[in-house]
Structures are given as C-alpha cells and as structure tokens.
Design a protein around this motif. Structure first.
Motif, PDB file in Angstrom:
ATOM      1  N   PHE A  94     -11.341  -8.346  -8.510  1.00 21.26           N
ATOM      2  CA  PHE A  94     -11.338  -7.767  -7.160  1.00 21.26           C
ATOM      3  C   PHE A  94     -10.291  -8.738  -6.343  1.00 21.26           C
ATOM      4  CE2 PHE A  94     -15.925  -6.579  -7.005  1.00 21.26           C
ATOM      5  CZ  PHE A  94     -15.947  -5.630  -7.641  1.00 21.26           C
ATOM      6  N   TYR A  95     -10.090  -9.963  -6.604  1.00 20.88           N
ATOM      7  CA  TYR A  95      -8.972 -10.929  -5.830  1.00 20.88           C
ATOM      8  C   TYR A  95      -7.797 -10.201  -6.336  1.00 20.88           C
ATOM      9  CZ  TYR A  95     -12.284 -13.999  -3.836  1.00 20.88           C
ATOM     10  OH  TYR A  95     -13.327 -14.571  -3.006  1.00 20.88           O
ATOM     11  N   GLN A  96      -7.679  -9.932  -7.855  1.00 18.46           N
ATOM     12  CA  GLN A  96      -6.415  -9.476  -8.146  1.00 18.46           C
ATOM     13  C   GLN A  96      -6.142  -8.257  -7.735  1.00 18.46           C
ATOM     14  OE1 GLN A  96      -6.978  -9.490 -12.710  1.00 18.46           O
ATOM     15  NE2 GLN A  96      -6.164 -11.801 -12.646  1.00 18.46           N
ATOM     16  N   ARG A  97      -6.866  -7.253  -7.621  1.00 19.98           N
ATOM     17  CA  ARG A  97      -6.558  -6.011  -6.730  1.00 19.98           C
ATOM     18  C   ARG A  97      -6.319  -6.216  -5.358  1.00 19.98           C
ATOM     19  NH1 ARG A  97      -9.099  -1.494  -9.786  1.00 19.98           N
ATOM     20  NH2 ARG A  97     -10.235  -2.026 -11.605  1.00 19.98           N
ATOM     21  N   ILE A  98      -7.116  -7.045  -4.723  1.00 19.10           N
ATOM     22  CA  ILE A  98      -6.375  -7.213  -3.305  1.00 19.10           C
ATOM     23  C   ILE A  98      -5.207  -7.898  -3.353  1.00 19.10           C
ATOM     24  CG2 ILE A  98      -6.816  -8.847  -1.275  1.00 19.10           C
ATOM     25  CD1 ILE A  98      -9.956  -8.449  -1.735  1.00 19.10           C
ATOM     26  N   LEU A  99      -4.599  -8.875  -4.398  1.00 20.07           N
ATOM     27  CA  LEU A  99      -3.382  -9.361  -4.378  1.00 20.07           C
ATOM     28  C   LEU A  99      -2.499  -8.071  -4.580  1.00 20.07           C
ATOM     29  CD1 LEU A  99      -3.580 -12.659  -6.094  1.00 20.07           C
ATOM     30  CD2 LEU A  99      -3.088 -12.285  -3.867  1.00 20.07           C
ATOM     31  N   ALA A 100      -2.611  -7.179  -5.308  1.00 20.82           N
ATOM     32  CA  ALA A 100      -1.690  -6.076  -5.712  1.00 20.82           C
ATOM     33  C   ALA A 100      -1.576  -5.064  -4.517  1.00 20.82           C
ATOM     34  CB  ALA A 100      -2.247  -5.452  -6.896  1.00 20.82           C
ATOM     35  N   ALA A 101      -2.673  -4.854  -3.897  1.00 20.98           N
ATOM     36  CA  ALA A 101      -2.473  -4.253  -2.632  1.00 20.98           C
ATOM     37  C   ALA A 101      -1.529  -5.223  -1.518  1.00 20.98           C
ATOM     38  CB  ALA A 101      -3.964  -3.799  -1.902  1.00 20.98           C
ATOM     39  N   VAL A 102      -1.785  -6.256  -1.468  1.00 22.86           N
ATOM     40  CA  VAL A 102      -0.962  -6.971  -0.406  1.00 22.86           C
ATOM     41  C   VAL A 102       0.453  -6.887  -1.021  1.00 22.86           C
ATOM     42  CG1 VAL A 102      -0.577  -9.238   0.561  1.00 22.86           C
ATOM     43  CG2 VAL A 102      -2.950  -8.476   0.207  1.00 22.86           C
ATOM     44  N   SER A 103       0.782  -7.098  -2.271  1.00 28.60           N
ATOM     45  CA  SER A 103       2.187  -7.294  -2.876  1.00 28.60           C
ATOM     46  C   SER A 103       2.719  -5.846  -2.078  1.00 28.60           C
ATOM     47  CB  SER A 103       2.106  -7.411  -4.075  1.00 28.60           C
ATOM     48  OG  SER A 103       1.702  -8.655  -4.387  1.00 28.60           O
ATOM     49  N   ARG A 104       1.930  -4.717  -2.368  1.00 26.95           N
ATOM     50  CA  ARG A 104       2.372  -3.218  -2.293  1.00 26.95           C
ATOM     51  C   ARG A 104       2.833  -3.226  -0.619  1.00 26.95           C
ATOM     52  NH1 ARG A 104      -1.215   2.038  -3.179  1.00 26.95           N
ATOM     53  NH2 ARG A 104      -0.019   3.586  -1.865  1.00 26.95           N
ATOM     54  N   MET A 105       1.985  -3.735  -0.134  1.00 25.39           N
ATOM     55  CA  MET A 105       2.170  -3.725   1.560  1.00 25.39           C
ATOM     56  C   MET A 105       3.548  -4.518   1.962  1.00 25.39           C
ATOM     57  SD  MET A 105      -1.515  -3.747   3.380  1.00 25.39           S
ATOM     58  CE  MET A 105      -0.658  -3.901   4.684  1.00 25.39           C
ATOM     59  N   VAL A 106       3.651  -5.725   1.368  1.00 22.46           N
ATOM     60  CA  VAL A 106       4.791  -6.329   1.639  1.00 22.46           C
ATOM     61  C   VAL A 106       6.031  -5.915   1.133  1.00 22.46           C
ATOM     62  CG1 VAL A 106       5.749  -8.539   0.936  1.00 22.46           C
ATOM     63  CG2 VAL A 106       3.389  -8.762   1.558  1.00 22.46           C
ATOM     64  N   ALA A 107       6.178  -5.093   0.028  1.00 22.81           N
ATOM     65  CA  ALA A 107       7.164  -4.324  -0.388  1.00 22.81           C
ATOM     66  C   ALA A 107       7.785  -3.230   0.481  1.00 22.81           C
ATOM     67  CB  ALA A 107       6.949  -3.709  -1.898  1.00 22.81           C
ATOM     68  N   LEU A 108       6.597  -2.682   0.772  1.00 19.29           N
ATOM     69  CA  LEU A 108       6.912  -1.544   1.711  1.00 19.29           C
ATOM     70  C   LEU A 108       7.459  -1.963   3.002  1.00 19.29           C
ATOM     71  CD1 LEU A 108       6.906   1.368   2.551  1.00 19.29           C
ATOM     72  CD2 LEU A 108       4.311   0.894   3.250  1.00 19.29           C
ATOM     73  N   LEU A 109       6.690  -3.204   3.478  1.00 23.58           N
ATOM     74  CA  LEU A 109       7.378  -3.711   4.998  1.00 23.58           C
ATOM     75  C   LEU A 109       8.779  -4.113   4.565  1.00 23.58           C
ATOM     76  CD1 LEU A 109       6.750  -4.363   7.608  1.00 23.58           C
ATOM     77  CD2 LEU A 109       5.831  -6.548   6.933  1.00 23.58           C
ATOM     78  N   ASP A 110       9.097  -4.791   3.692  1.00 22.26           N
ATOM     79  CA  ASP A 110      10.452  -5.203   3.265  1.00 22.26           C
ATOM     80  C   ASP A 110      11.410  -4.025   3.410  1.00 22.26           C
ATOM     81  OD1 ASP A 110       9.935  -7.975   2.913  1.00 22.26           O
ATOM     82  OD2 ASP A 110       9.873  -7.520   0.789  1.00 22.26           O
ATOM     83  N   ASP A 111      11.024  -2.750   2.604  1.00 20.55           N
ATOM     84  CA  ASP A 111      11.736  -1.674   2.878  1.00 20.55           C
ATOM     85  C   ASP A 111      12.129  -1.157   4.161  1.00 20.55           C
ATOM     86  OD1 ASP A 111      12.118  -1.464   0.099  1.00 20.55           O
ATOM     87  OD2 ASP A 111      10.534   0.207  -0.363  1.00 20.55           O
ATOM     88  N   VAL A 112      11.177  -1.141   4.814  1.00 17.24           N
ATOM     89  CA  VAL A 112      11.114  -0.652   6.389  1.00 17.24           C
ATOM     90  C   VAL A 112      12.077  -1.466   7.073  1.00 17.24           C
ATOM     91  CG1 VAL A 112       9.786  -0.473   8.626  1.00 17.24           C
ATOM     92  CG2 VAL A 112       8.944   0.303   6.458  1.00 17.24           C
TER      93      VAL A 112
END
Length: 286
Positions: A94-112
């Motif tokens: 579960f922690y790894q899945r949360i980390l993956a979701a956070v990484s996805r949000m960070v990548a999207l925010l970087d794009d924005v």
C-alpha cells in the motif's frame, strides 16, 4: 464587382456618364481593400480566441481529472492502512502504491509548471557546466526508485563524454519525461535503453522501449498540445508531456525525432549542441 459598384457609384449610369478620376478610384479601392483586410483579421482573431478558450477549458478539465485519480488512490490506501490487522507485506504494498501516486502527481505538476513558464517567457534557459554521464546515471536511479514497475533501464555511453554546457533543469525534464513515457507505454519488467553519444559538436540521447508503439498517422501529431496516440487505451496522460519536451529541446537549439512500430517499440532521439546557448522562442498559447 457588385460590392465594388455599390460602394463607389450609386448606379451603372453614373459609372458610365461621369468621368473617373484615377486617384479617387485608387483611393476608394484601397479603402475597400483595407476594410476587407481588417474584417478578415478580426474574424481570424475571434476564431483564435475561441480556440484558446476551448483549449484552456480542456486543459483545466484534463488536469483536474489527472489529479483526481492519484488523490483517490492515496485516500483509499490511507483508509486501508488504518486497519490494524494488515500484514507487513500488505502495508508495504500500500505504501508503494501511495508513493507511485504521489510521483505521478509531482510529474504532472512539473508539466503544468513548465508549461506555465513556457507561456510566460518561452522557457528561460540557464546553461551551466554539466558532467553528463554521472548526471544520466543518477537520473536513472531516481526514476527506477520512484517508478517501482520492475522495468530494467540500461544506460550505454557509447563515447567518451566529460562535460557539456547545458541547462540541467531543462535536460532533466526532457529525459525524465521520455524515460517515464517509455516505462508507461511498455510492459512491466521489460527493458528500456538510454544511449548517450558525444560527438564533436553535439550530444545525442536515444530512449528506446519495447512498448505498444506509435502508428505513423499519430507520429505526425505527436508533439501537439493535448494530442494522444490512438492506441493508448486507458493509460493515463494529458497529451502535454511531449509538447513540453519539444519546446525544451528547441530551447537548447536542438531537435527531437521519433521512430516507432506498433507492438515493437519506440525510439526518441534528442540531439543537442554541446555548448547550448540561449535561444529565444516565441511563447505559444495552450
């Protein structure tokens, strides 16, 4: 002709009987043409404004959707972690899945953020001395740590590469986006290749995957805003990443090309000058 006659003369008889002054005729025709040009320019501006409104509406809707999914994942797994009877293995998953979701949000925010900067000032560039080979090795380790998808990322430096003069932040964004896409669009546990070549005047990066590939028709529009290939299915994405990568590459004075085959894989090739100078690009609206 009818429009011209209506504006210049009241009747055909007046046209025939009255002598025409050449300068007066020229002046009136020029006024009509100028009026017509202004009318066309206004129509073009109104159409462009409508397109921009539609694009911005799509952008807000798409980004909101892309943020909502990982937030729901984080919320759901946090609720599950509140259960007291979970095994250590389940908690770790579960922690790894949360980390993956956070990484996805960070990548999207970087794009924005990068997109916002590109609209404001055309992506400001700050070239510095950069040891390119250690930079690539460190970047790969960071991506492997955050992705956690089982992919193998091989790094192959084909020439002796020491130091280049580039903008580290823009180069990081270029390679991170391409490597992340390679991971996203290829099967788990498959292999990604990052090849580095240093020539006399340029440095060349090649990112190769064994993924779903890109159809020829899609390749022609791949770097357009919001455009996504027809075979991506339910794989998440906004269609902004490659457009931003292309702007960053051009900001370095470089080029990017793609070679792909459906169900075989894709190779992106980025060629940058070894001594990147500041190239002033005109910001494009999204």
């Amino acid at each position: 002709m009818k429009l011209l006659t209506r504006h210049l003369w009241q009747t055909i008889d007046e046209l025939i009987t009255k002598p025409i002054e050449k300068l007066e005729l020229q002046a009136r025709v020029e006024m009509l043409l100028r009026s017509r040009r202004l009318s066309l320019q206004l129509q073009t501006a109104l159409e462009r404004e409508r397109e921009l409104r539609e694009q911005k509406s799509r952008f807000v809707s798409m980004v909101s959707h892309e943020f909502r999914n990982p937030l729901n994942i984080i919320y759901g797994f946090i609720r599950l972690l509140q259960q007291r009877n979970l095994s250590v293995e389940r908690q770790t998953d579960f922690y790894q899945r949360i980390l993956a979701a956070v990484s996805r949000m960070v990548a999207l925010l970087d794009d924005v953020l990068i997109l916002g900067k590109s609209e404001a000032d055309g992506l400001a560039s700050n070239p510095t001395e950069l040891a390119i080979e250690p930079f690539c090795q460190k970047l790969i380790e960071e991506i492997k740590f955050t992705a956690r998808t089982g992919h193998t990322i091989n790094f192959n430096c084909e020439d002796e590469c020491v130091t280049v003069h580039m903008d580290e932040a823009l180069l990081r964004h270029i390679l991170t986006n391409l490597l992340s896409n390679a991971i996203k669009y290829s099967a788990p546990n498959s292999t990604i290749e990052l090849r580095l070549q240093c020539k006399s005047q340029t440095v060349i990066f090649k990112v190769e995957d064994q993924g779903i590939g890109i159809a020829p028709a899609d390749q022609e529009r791949l770097f357009e805003s919001f455009y996504r290939a027809s075979n991506v299915g339910k794989i998440p994405g906004t269609g902004l990443g490659l457009m931003i990568v292309k702007r960053a590459v051009e900001r370095h004075g470089g080029t990017i090309t793609v070679k792909s085959e459906i169900n075989v894989g894709t190779t992106f090739t980025v060629t940058l000058p070894l001594d990147s100078k500041i190239f002033h690009l005109t910001p494009e609206p999204y």
